[in-house]
Write an enzyme that holds these catalytic residues in place. Sequence first.
Site, PDB file in Angstrom:
ATOM      1  CG  HIS A 164      16.241  61.543  20.315  1.00  0.00           C
ATOM      2  ND1 HIS A 164      16.875  61.651  21.527  1.00  0.00           N
ATOM      3  CD2 HIS A 164      17.096  60.858  19.509  1.00  0.00           C
ATOM      4  CE1 HIS A 164      18.062  61.060  21.458  1.00  0.00           C
ATOM      5  NE2 HIS A 164      18.217  60.571  20.242  1.00  0.00           N
ATOM      6  CB  CYS A 251      16.103  60.499  27.832  1.00  0.00           C
ATOM      7  SG  CYS A 251      15.322  61.798  26.903  1.00  0.00           S
TER       8      CYS A 251
HETATM    9  C1  CIR Z   1      22.269  63.343  23.802  1.00  0.00           C
HETATM   10  O1  CIR Z   1      22.465  64.363  23.145  1.00  0.00           O
HETATM   11  O2  CIR Z   1      22.379  62.224  23.323  1.00  0.00           O
HETATM   12  C2  CIR Z   1      21.925  63.483  25.262  1.00  0.00           C
HETATM   13  N1  CIR Z   1      22.548  64.651  25.783  1.00  0.00           N
HETATM   14  C3  CIR Z   1      20.432  63.540  25.466  1.00  0.00           C
HETATM   15  C4  CIR Z   1      19.722  62.277  25.104  1.00  0.00           C
HETATM   16  C5  CIR Z   1      18.254  62.362  25.318  1.00  0.00           C
HETATM   17  N2  CIR Z   1      17.627  61.125  25.047  1.00  0.00           N
HETATM   18  C6  CIR Z   1      16.402  60.985  24.547  1.00  0.00           C
HETATM   19  O3  CIR Z   1      15.766  61.956  24.150  1.00  0.00           O
HETATM   20  N3  CIR Z   1      15.928  59.753  24.421  1.00  0.00           N
END
Ligand code: CIR
Length: 256
Positions: A164, A251
């Site tokens: 991201h 996150c």
């Molecule tokens: C994913 O791959 O969607 C999750 N394992 C990690 C999400 C992390 N979220 C973020 O950076 N906002």
Amino acid sequence: FTFTHAITRKPSASIVAGLRAVDTGTPSLALMTQHHADYIAALKATGATVVELEALEDFPDSVFVEDTALCLPEGAVVMRPGAPSRLGEAARMAPHLQALYKHVLHIENPESFIEGGDILTTETEILVGRSARTNATGIAELAARVALWDYKVREVFTPPGVLHFKTDCSLLDAETILSTTRLAASGCFEGYRVIPVAEGEEPCANTIRFNDAVIMPQGFPRTRDTLLAQGYKVVEIGNTECAKLDGGMSCLSLRF
Ligand code: CIR
């Protein structure tokens, strides 16, 4: 970076099946739960109200609530996550936003994909990184929705191979951004003051400024010392388990 509320969701036992770019081992639910409690305590210590939602077993990545919505003072926008296994998480967040906000908008176009992790809101604009999870249609739809509240959206690019946009940067205050060198090199932060994360400490670029605290992952002493020297109040939280799933400080909450 001044907030009265945060929304979090407890990690579920299914977290072992969470998405990851590279497998570096199975996350421990027990340790993640402990880190998660420390994180919530750090948010609360700033005086904010923290909503703690129950775990969702059907959604292994649902602890990473940030990706499901964009929260602004005027209202919230429910996202359409680009990861197929995460699309349903957004609908599970919507009623909680409706309980807290008068205005809740939705990204609706079936061609639109956008995740909150790609969105950096500063005092003057909303930067959205195109990534494997966020496409141009999603960004354009978000821009149209938030134009209602006079926000300017600027499309930028998440570096290739980076999950991201905010994996690589964070807002520290009105004019300052903490960023990896690889992201800052793209020129997207012109006009801001950039503090680069120390070389080799790239994972700590995902940090949050939450009221008086900069909440960062533990284990990045050179960047921490830079932030302390610049006068920031730093709180370190263990992140070893979320890091196995490419997740970090931003996150784990929706902040507004
Ligand atoms: C994913 O791959 O969607 C999750 N394992 C990690 C999400 C992390 N979220 C973020 O950076 N906002």
